[in-house]
Design a protein around this motif. Structure first.
Motif, PDB file in Angstrom:
ATOM      1  N   SER A   1     -23.999  19.843  29.626  1.00  0.00           N
ATOM      2  CA  SER A   1     -23.112  20.965  29.309  1.00  0.00           C
ATOM      3  C   SER A   1     -22.132  20.505  28.241  1.00  0.00           C
ATOM      4  O   SER A   1     -22.089  19.323  27.877  1.00  0.00           O
ATOM      5  CB  SER A   1     -22.363  21.427  30.559  1.00  0.00           C
ATOM      6  OG  SER A   1     -21.259  20.575  30.837  1.00  0.00           O
TER       7      SER A   1
ATOM      8  N   GLU B   1     -28.307  21.639  33.998  1.00  0.00           N
ATOM      9  CA  GLU B   1     -27.287  22.542  34.504  1.00  0.00           C
ATOM     10  C   GLU B   1     -27.547  23.984  34.099  1.00  0.00           C
ATOM     11  O   GLU B   1     -26.710  24.862  34.289  1.00  0.00           O
ATOM     12  CB  GLU B   1     -25.900  22.105  34.016  1.00  0.00           C
ATOM     13  CG  GLU B   1     -25.435  20.808  34.646  1.00  0.00           C
ATOM     14  CD  GLU B   1     -23.953  20.558  34.430  1.00  0.00           C
ATOM     15  OE1 GLU B   1     -23.227  21.498  34.074  1.00  0.00           O
ATOM     16  OE2 GLU B   1     -23.532  19.407  34.634  1.00  0.00           O
TER      17      GLU B   1
ATOM     18  N   ARG C   1     -28.099  25.303  30.995  1.00  0.00           N
ATOM     19  CA  ARG C   1     -27.599  25.767  29.695  1.00  0.00           C
ATOM     20  C   ARG C   1     -28.719  25.673  28.656  1.00  0.00           C
ATOM     21  O   ARG C   1     -29.399  24.656  28.541  1.00  0.00           O
ATOM     22  CB  ARG C   1     -26.405  24.928  29.250  1.00  0.00           C
ATOM     23  CG  ARG C   1     -25.221  24.950  30.195  1.00  0.00           C
ATOM     24  CD  ARG C   1     -24.533  26.289  30.225  1.00  0.00           C
ATOM     25  NE  ARG C   1     -24.072  26.695  28.899  1.00  0.00           N
ATOM     26  CZ  ARG C   1     -22.943  26.260  28.334  1.00  0.00           C
ATOM     27  NH1 ARG C   1     -22.159  25.395  28.976  1.00  0.00           N
ATOM     28  NH2 ARG C   1     -22.582  26.694  27.137  1.00  0.00           N
TER      29      ARG C   1
ATOM     30  N   ARG D   1     -21.367  29.309  39.825  1.00  0.00           N
ATOM     31  CA  ARG D   1     -20.994  29.608  38.450  1.00  0.00           C
ATOM     32  C   ARG D   1     -22.076  29.126  37.473  1.00  0.00           C
ATOM     33  O   ARG D   1     -22.464  29.841  36.541  1.00  0.00           O
ATOM     34  CB  ARG D   1     -19.653  28.958  38.112  1.00  0.00           C
ATOM     35  CG  ARG D   1     -18.450  29.671  38.695  1.00  0.00           C
ATOM     36  CD  ARG D   1     -17.234  28.783  38.753  1.00  0.00           C
ATOM     37  NE  ARG D   1     -17.372  27.768  39.800  1.00  0.00           N
ATOM     38  CZ  ARG D   1     -16.512  26.804  40.025  1.00  0.00           C
ATOM     39  NH1 ARG D   1     -15.449  26.673  39.264  1.00  0.00           N
ATOM     40  NH2 ARG D   1     -16.695  25.934  40.998  1.00  0.00           N
ATOM     41  N   LYS D   2     -22.557  27.918  37.703  1.00  0.00           N
ATOM     42  CA  LYS D   2     -23.612  27.395  36.823  1.00  0.00           C
ATOM     43  C   LYS D   2     -24.921  28.160  37.028  1.00  0.00           C
ATOM     44  O   LYS D   2     -25.676  28.368  36.072  1.00  0.00           O
ATOM     45  CB  LYS D   2     -23.805  25.908  37.087  1.00  0.00           C
ATOM     46  CG  LYS D   2     -22.617  25.065  36.638  1.00  0.00           C
ATOM     47  CD  LYS D   2     -22.821  23.588  36.927  1.00  0.00           C
ATOM     48  CE  LYS D   2     -21.607  22.769  36.464  1.00  0.00           C
ATOM     49  NZ  LYS D   2     -21.767  21.334  36.790  1.00  0.00           N
TER      50      LYS D   2
ATOM     51  N   GLN E   1     -24.620  31.367  35.038  1.00  0.00           N
ATOM     52  CA  GLN E   1     -24.761  31.069  33.618  1.00  0.00           C
ATOM     53  C   GLN E   1     -26.225  30.851  33.257  1.00  0.00           C
ATOM     54  O   GLN E   1     -26.710  31.325  32.214  1.00  0.00           O
ATOM     55  CB  GLN E   1     -23.942  29.817  33.290  1.00  0.00           C
ATOM     56  CG  GLN E   1     -23.821  29.486  31.826  1.00  0.00           C
ATOM     57  CD  GLN E   1     -22.940  28.267  31.618  1.00  0.00           C
ATOM     58  OE1 GLN E   1     -23.325  27.161  31.967  1.00  0.00           O
ATOM     59  NE2 GLN E   1     -21.765  28.464  31.074  1.00  0.00           N
ATOM     60  N   TYR E   2     -26.945  30.172  34.127  1.00  0.00           N
ATOM     61  CA  TYR E   2     -28.367  29.923  33.890  1.00  0.00           C
ATOM     62  C   TYR E   2     -29.160  31.223  33.919  1.00  0.00           C
ATOM     63  O   TYR E   2     -30.017  31.471  33.063  1.00  0.00           O
ATOM     64  CB  TYR E   2     -28.892  28.955  34.946  1.00  0.00           C
ATOM     65  CG  TYR E   2     -30.370  28.679  34.840  1.00  0.00           C
ATOM     66  CD1 TYR E   2     -30.894  28.113  33.686  1.00  0.00           C
ATOM     67  CD2 TYR E   2     -31.239  28.975  35.881  1.00  0.00           C
ATOM     68  CE1 TYR E   2     -32.246  27.850  33.579  1.00  0.00           C
ATOM     69  CE2 TYR E   2     -32.595  28.722  35.783  1.00  0.00           C
ATOM     70  CZ  TYR E   2     -33.092  28.147  34.631  1.00  0.00           C
ATOM     71  OH  TYR E   2     -34.421  27.896  34.519  1.00  0.00           O
TER      72      TYR E   2
ATOM     73  N   SER F   1     -28.730  33.267  30.850  1.00  0.00           N
ATOM     74  CA  SER F   1     -29.232  32.600  29.649  1.00  0.00           C
ATOM     75  C   SER F   1     -30.738  32.754  29.487  1.00  0.00           C
ATOM     76  O   SER F   1     -31.282  32.461  28.421  1.00  0.00           O
ATOM     77  CB  SER F   1     -28.885  31.104  29.688  1.00  0.00           C
ATOM     78  OG  SER F   1     -29.716  30.397  30.594  1.00  0.00           O
TER      79      SER F   1
ATOM     80  N   GLU G   1     -13.476  32.546  36.477  1.00  0.00           N
ATOM     81  CA  GLU G   1     -14.434  31.589  35.924  1.00  0.00           C
ATOM     82  C   GLU G   1     -15.863  32.113  36.073  1.00  0.00           C
ATOM     83  O   GLU G   1     -16.704  31.920  35.189  1.00  0.00           O
ATOM     84  CB  GLU G   1     -14.296  30.242  36.635  1.00  0.00           C
ATOM     85  CG  GLU G   1     -12.994  29.512  36.316  1.00  0.00           C
ATOM     86  CD  GLU G   1     -12.821  28.251  37.146  1.00  0.00           C
ATOM     87  OE1 GLU G   1     -13.700  27.965  37.988  1.00  0.00           O
ATOM     88  OE2 GLU G   1     -11.812  27.546  36.966  1.00  0.00           O
ATOM     89  N   LYS G   2     -16.131  32.779  37.186  1.00  0.00           N
ATOM     90  CA  LYS G   2     -17.463  33.355  37.390  1.00  0.00           C
ATOM     91  C   LYS G   2     -17.767  34.423  36.348  1.00  0.00           C
ATOM     92  O   LYS G   2     -18.891  34.509  35.833  1.00  0.00           O
ATOM     93  CB  LYS G   2     -17.576  33.927  38.804  1.00  0.00           C
ATOM     94  CG  LYS G   2     -17.604  32.869  39.904  1.00  0.00           C
ATOM     95  CD  LYS G   2     -17.600  33.489  41.294  1.00  0.00           C
ATOM     96  CE  LYS G   2     -17.602  32.414  42.376  1.00  0.00           C
ATOM     97  NZ  LYS G   2     -17.577  33.004  43.752  1.00  0.00           N
TER      98      LYS G   2
ATOM     99  N   GLU H   1     -16.528  34.522  33.355  1.00  0.00           N
ATOM    100  CA  GLU H   1     -16.728  33.797  32.094  1.00  0.00           C
ATOM    101  C   GLU H   1     -18.118  33.174  32.021  1.00  0.00           C
ATOM    102  O   GLU H   1     -18.641  32.952  30.934  1.00  0.00           O
ATOM    103  CB  GLU H   1     -15.663  32.707  31.946  1.00  0.00           C
ATOM    104  CG  GLU H   1     -14.253  33.254  31.734  1.00  0.00           C
ATOM    105  CD  GLU H   1     -13.189  32.186  31.909  1.00  0.00           C
ATOM    106  OE1 GLU H   1     -13.557  31.016  32.172  1.00  0.00           O
ATOM    107  OE2 GLU H   1     -11.990  32.516  31.799  1.00  0.00           O
ATOM    108  N   ASN H   2     -18.712  32.917  33.173  1.00  0.00           N
ATOM    109  CA  ASN H   2     -20.040  32.301  33.226  1.00  0.00           C
ATOM    110  C   ASN H   2     -21.162  33.317  33.378  1.00  0.00           C
ATOM    111  O   ASN H   2     -22.302  32.930  33.632  1.00  0.00           O
ATOM    112  CB  ASN H   2     -20.102  31.275  34.356  1.00  0.00           C
ATOM    113  CG  ASN H   2     -19.440  29.962  33.973  1.00  0.00           C
ATOM    114  OD1 ASN H   2     -20.036  29.127  33.312  1.00  0.00           O
ATOM    115  ND2 ASN H   2     -18.193  29.796  34.380  1.00  0.00           N
TER     116      ASN H   2
END
Length: 595
Positions: free
Chosen positions: A138, A172, A174, A428-429, A432-433, A436, A470-471, A473-474
């Motif tokens: 990351s 992670e 990304r 959160r990760k 994001q995944y 993506s 934060e969630k 934002e992800n």
């Protein structure tokens, strides 16, 4: 010491290979500790790569960010000696020396940026002007550290390299295109690239998918894929193949080349020879991306999302999947809830870490047979990145457009000897995944909508609210909350709406209490639920019929209190009581709380 920028103006820059794997092939200590315990051995490795023709070498300090984060007092001495040895070796040829920084853990108490900055400042004080952040999953903390480096050493050259699997994602979750874009935008990075994990052929494909980059591109693949024999890990990729693949990238515009795990001086020597045979004038940017075939149009949203986005109050209802292999009763229950007015069926992923029928498989069956929109819960427990991706692709193919991403309950203590936890990332990760996976050239034509959990009953709600931000934002779009069974929960819901505004869709949790015993159990044994003492007392002495009636009354009042701050409701079915939930939906509609 050579000026990296001057070399790049004339020709590609050639790095060394894998210090760690090459050094470990010889007798001696662990790699970074060898700076103090076996300096002659480290010098010998540097010398071998320089003799092979490397223009730049890395300090033997890859693991120091983790060591510093763990509080190991040796990190400073190992940094100093790592720099001294590399500089001593490079002095003989004039090669450039890069201060090498591997991945740093990123926590609230000790952010990655703080660790990177401490090491970079140490290197800068020693005279370092070139910095390599490598094998990253990351970009956490990198931009901040790079800016600090530029302030301390204005003419510093900063190279950032990510470890990417052949499908373009880090461990992670990304995607490499996102990471390259992020580093380019930060303004403090001079070159960006990929290293480790993938073999030369796979990495060449990744570079073609990246297309043209604004910054010089760096590529340092492994020699091949590892073969494990007893206690040894060996890389069997041949130097000739390694050189052929990478010189092809140089001809297409890649400006920085080198090797990672398994690459020996022989690999670098073969690449040196191949690079020297190239014409002097080469393109300065990576090749254009490989064209992809047009994909058919697909539905990008559904009835639930259209209603939610139109500002109508939606009803999502949770129904736990069966403990056995029979879905007959479950499908009938889902059909009844759909007829009662539920817009979405949510399905938990093995709650309290006890095995039930898989939530995603159940969701696909419900969606296929009933046409009801579904929200399968997806935990970070028990699936690695590959399994998660495979499941998400299957869900998309089945028409599922929403998922709930949560960390998940750990395996109960009594079962841990037989059943093991697997946690590769947090919610959160994971979010994001998931998002993506969609985009040009990606696996999904359009993104899934990702929801998360929000605990309105958290003791320190400010921390919970910060995590919710934060969630978002992800990549999350909204939240399903824990049950509203107290005045404090309503107040926290109001606080959430004020803080997040229209950025988040919020479904307020409503769970009917059906008896005093049920209320006491939830208050004392269910994490994330708080029941007001007044509500508990009201259930004293009530039979089942009376308890359900009071439960409906309390639930409707909770929904009315939550309605001004919620986009809809998340109803939780107690003890599989379908009839009770049919009555609750009817009451909510009668009272005008739900559309």
């Amino acid at each position: 010491m050579s000026d990296v920028r001057e070399i790049l103006k004339k020709r590609p820059l050639l790095f060394d290979g894998g210090m760690g794997t090459y050094y470990k092939a010889k007798p001696g200590q662990e790699c970074e500790q060898a700076n103090l315990l076996d300096p002659e051995g480290v010098l010998a490795v540097h010398g071998a790569y320089l003799e092979a023709g490397a223009d730049a070498i890395k300090t033997n300090t890859f693991g120091l960010p983790r060591m510093a984060a763990a509080g190991n007092p040796l990190w400073e001495a190992l940094t100093d000696e790592g720099w001294r040895l590399a500089a001593q070796a490079a002095a003989k040829t004039g090669a450039a020396v890069f201060a090498d920084l591997g991945p740093a853990p990123d926590t609230e108490s000790l952010p990655a940026a703080q660790i990177y900055t401490a090491l970079a400042e140490r290197f800068a004080a020693l005279g370092a002007k070139n910095f390599l952040f490598e094998t990253l999953s990351s970009d956490a903390g990198v931009a901040e550290a790079a800016k600090q480096i530029k302030e301390a050493v204005p003419d510093a050259f900063v190279l950032v390299s990510f470890a990417v699997l052949p499908d373009g994602y880090t461990r992670e979750g990304r995607h490499c295109t996102q990471l390259v874009r992020s580093m380019t935008a930060c303004g403090a990075v001079d070159a960006v690239g990929l290293n480790c994990v993938s073999a030369p052929g796979a990495m060449r494909t990744l570079v073609q998918q990246l297309g043209r980059t604004e910054l010089p591109l760096s590529v340092m693949p492994n020699a091949g894929y590892p073969v494990v024999t007893r206690t040894r890990v060996q890389y069997q990729g041949r130097p000739e193949y390694f050189a052929r693949e990478l010189v092809g990238l140089a001809a297409e515009g890649v400006r920085i080349l080198g090797g990672c795990c398994g690459t020996t001086p022989a690999h670098i020597a073969a690449l040196r020879t191949a690079l020297d045979a190239l014409p002097e004038q080469l393109p300065v940017a990576a090749a254009a991306p490989v064209p992809t075939a047009a994909k058919p149009e697909v539905e990008t949203d559904d009835a639930f999302l259209r209603k939610l986005n139109a500002g109508q109050k939606v009803i999502a209802i949770e129904l736990d999947s069966p403990k056995d292999a029979d879905l007959t009763g479950y499908l009938e229950g889902a059909r009844r809830l759909q007829a009662a007015g539920a817009d979405l069926l949510t399905i938990a992923d093995c709650p309290i870490a006890r095995a039930r029928m898989d939530s995603s498989l159940v969701a696909c069956r419900v969606h296929r047979e009933l046409g009801l929109n579904v929200l399968p819960h997806m935990t970070c427990r028990d699936r690695n990145l590959n399994a998660t991706k495979a499941l998400l692709l299957g869900l998309y193919a089945e028409g599922v457009r929403e998922v709930l991403a949560i960390t998940g309950d750990p395996i109960p203590t009594a079962e841990r000897d037989e059943v093991k936890n697997v946690y590769q990332f947090n919610s959160r990760k994971l979010a994001q995944y998931i998002v993506s996976l969609a985009g040009e050239g990606r696996e999904m034509p359009s993104p899934l909508t990702v929801f998360g959990a929000l605990n309105l009953n958290a003791r320190n709600f400010d921390v919970e609210l910060r995590r919710a931000q934060e969630k978002l934002e992800n990549g999350m779009s909204g939240f399903l909350t824990q049950p509203v069974l107290s005045a404090q929960a309503v107040e926290n819901l109001k606080k959430t709406r004020e803080a997040l505004g229209s950025r988040a869709k919020i479904l307020a949790g409503i769970m009917p209490v059906v008896s005093q015993r049920n209320a006491i159990f939830m208050e004392n044994e269910v994490n994330g639920i708080h029941v007001d003492a007044e509500i508990i007392e009201r259930f004293a002495g009530l039979d089942r019929v009376q308890g359900e009636e009071l439960g409906l009354e309390v639930s409707v009042k909770a929904a009315q209190a939550a309605a001004p701050y919620a986009d809809g409701f998340y109803l939780m079915t107690p003890f599989n009581r379908i009839a009770l939930m049919e009555r609750l939906i009817a009451r909510l509609k009668e009272e005008g709380v739900a559309d």
